[in-house]
Design an enzyme around this catalytic site. Structure first.
Site, PDB file in Angstrom:
ATOM      1  N   LYS A   1      -3.082  16.128  -9.002  1.00 31.37           N
ATOM      2  CA  LYS A   1      -2.383  15.778 -10.243  1.00 31.37           C
ATOM      3  C   LYS A   1      -1.589  16.971 -10.775  1.00 31.37           C
ATOM      4  O   LYS A   1      -0.506  16.804 -11.358  1.00 31.37           O
ATOM      5  CB  LYS A   1      -3.378  15.279 -11.284  1.00 31.37           C
ATOM      6  CG  LYS A   1      -3.961  13.909 -10.978  1.00 31.37           C
ATOM      7  CD  LYS A   1      -2.890  12.828 -10.940  1.00 31.37           C
ATOM      8  CE  LYS A   1      -3.484  11.435 -10.899  1.00 31.37           C
ATOM      9  NZ  LYS A   1      -2.442  10.373 -10.860  1.00 31.37           N
TER      10      LYS A   1
ATOM     11  N   TYR B 220      -8.661  16.157  -6.579  1.00 30.73           N
ATOM     12  CA  TYR B 220      -7.949  15.236  -7.470  1.00 30.73           C
ATOM     13  C   TYR B 220      -7.198  16.027  -8.540  1.00 30.73           C
ATOM     14  O   TYR B 220      -6.014  15.771  -8.809  1.00 30.73           O
ATOM     15  CB  TYR B 220      -8.942  14.276  -8.115  1.00 30.73           C
ATOM     16  CG  TYR B 220      -8.357  13.417  -9.215  1.00 30.73           C
ATOM     17  CD1 TYR B 220      -7.676  12.250  -8.920  1.00 30.73           C
ATOM     18  CD2 TYR B 220      -8.492  13.785 -10.554  1.00 30.73           C
ATOM     19  CE1 TYR B 220      -7.130  11.461  -9.927  1.00 30.73           C
ATOM     20  CE2 TYR B 220      -7.957  13.006 -11.566  1.00 30.73           C
ATOM     21  CZ  TYR B 220      -7.278  11.849 -11.248  1.00 30.73           C
ATOM     22  OH  TYR B 220      -6.740  11.069 -12.244  1.00 30.73           O
TER      23      TYR B 220
ATOM     24  N   ASP C 218       0.872  -1.169   0.000  1.00 31.72           N
ATOM     25  CA  ASP C 218       0.000   0.000   0.000  1.00 31.72           C
ATOM     26  C   ASP C 218       0.910   1.220   0.000  1.00 31.72           C
ATOM     27  O   ASP C 218       1.562   1.514   0.998  1.00 31.72           O
ATOM     28  CB  ASP C 218      -0.892  -0.022   1.245  1.00 31.72           C
ATOM     29  CG  ASP C 218      -1.819   1.180   1.337  1.00 31.72           C
ATOM     30  OD1 ASP C 218      -1.668   2.120   0.527  1.00 31.72           O
ATOM     31  OD2 ASP C 218      -2.687   1.193   2.227  1.00 31.72           O
ATOM     32  N   VAL C 219       0.986   1.921  -1.125  1.00 40.26           N
ATOM     33  CA  VAL C 219       1.960   3.001  -1.239  1.00 40.26           C
ATOM     34  C   VAL C 219       1.508   4.283  -0.539  1.00 40.26           C
ATOM     35  O   VAL C 219       2.206   5.296  -0.604  1.00 40.26           O
ATOM     36  CB  VAL C 219       2.329   3.288  -2.710  1.00 40.26           C
ATOM     37  CG1 VAL C 219       3.042   2.094  -3.303  1.00 40.26           C
ATOM     38  CG2 VAL C 219       1.111   3.674  -3.522  1.00 40.26           C
TER      39      VAL C 219
END
Length: 272
Positions: free
Chosen positions: A162, A158, A65-66
């Site tokens: 990004k 989001y 799980d990063v």
């Protein structure tokens, strides 16, 4: 095209579905040693099997799980212990906590969006980078989004996360440009698996039963319509393998003079 990727050690995060899956398989076709990272072991096993069939020199499943610093540390330590190096890091993990107007969003949703889209990229890069610098070269490919450039309504955080990935890409490329490590990003638009059942994992937003974008009642129709845009081409979405091919190029010998770039794979959506 001679990519020079045969035998190279490639870590792909979020490799169990959609863009990550296609990217892992694209490197497999170049005879790389591919580390498939994700949380869904069943989906991971399918990707590893497909990678071996596609010609990977080696294909290794590694659950991680990063969003967890400890798990990222363990992942990279295991890869270095097994292969002695990391040649390519593809920071692909991403997703959405919710699709909702910002005014009705919650701080816990912001934190989740930032953690999975931005912080995961920072964590993995920070852990891998010393090894790349020590070995005198490497490739980092970050998966950004056209949402960072044109903004997706109902996905404000989001889109912002990004955008930060894109900025991080440019600045890191400038910082380490003399080291032999290149840093680039890909900004896809609307990339959807062609086979939702076979190309997604339990955590994918396109999973046919549990995905944020596909499960019944996942998002109100008017909200989903707001971020659907018109491309300049005769189809409205990208194919995962098109993003994988771009990642292979940016990691290849042919892209040794390319760094700090955001490669848009958007069907010309930014033109319309």
């Amino acid at each position: 095209m001679r990519t020079g990727l045969a035998g190279k050690v490639v870590i792909v995060t979020g490799a169990t579905a959609n863009i990550g899956r296609a990217t892992a398989l694209a490197f497999a076709e170049e005879a790389a040693r591919v580390v498939v990272v994700g949380r869904d072991a069943e989906a991971g096993a399918r990707v590893v099997e497909a990678a071996r069939e596609r010609g990977a020199a080696e294909a290794l499943w590694r659950a991680a799980d990063v969003t967890s610093e400890d798990e990222v540390d363990g992942l990279v330590a295991d890869v270095i212990g097994r292969f002695g190096r990391v040649d390519v890091l593809v920071n692909n993990v991403g997703g959405n906590a919710a699709v909702t107007p910002f005014v009705s969003s919650a701080p816990e949703q912001w934190r989740e969006d930032l953690d999975i889209n931005l912080m995961s990229t920072l964590r993995c890069t920070h852990r891998v980078l010393p090894h790349m610098l020590g070995q005198g070269g490497g490739r980092i490919v970050n998966i950004g989004s056209m949402a960072a450039l044109i903004g997706d309504p109902y996905m404000a955080v989001y889109s912002a996360a990004k955008g930060a990935v894109h900025s991080f890409t440019r600045v890191l490329a400038l910082e380490i440009g003399k080291s032999g490590v290149t840093v680039n990003a890909i900004a896809p638009y609307g990339t959807v698996p062609e086979d939702l059942a076979g190309e997604t994992s339990s955590g994918s937003r396109f999973h046919p039963r549990t995905g944020l974008f596909t499960r019944p009642g996942a998002s109100r129709s008017e909200e989903r319509a707001a971020f659907r845009r018109t491309t300049a081409l005769d189809r409205g979405t990208a194919r995962p393998q098109e993003i994988g091919a771009a990642a292979v190029y940016l990691a290849s010998d042919q892209a040794a003079f390319v760094t700090g770039q955001i490669l848009q794979i958007d069907g010309g959506v930014a033109l319309t």
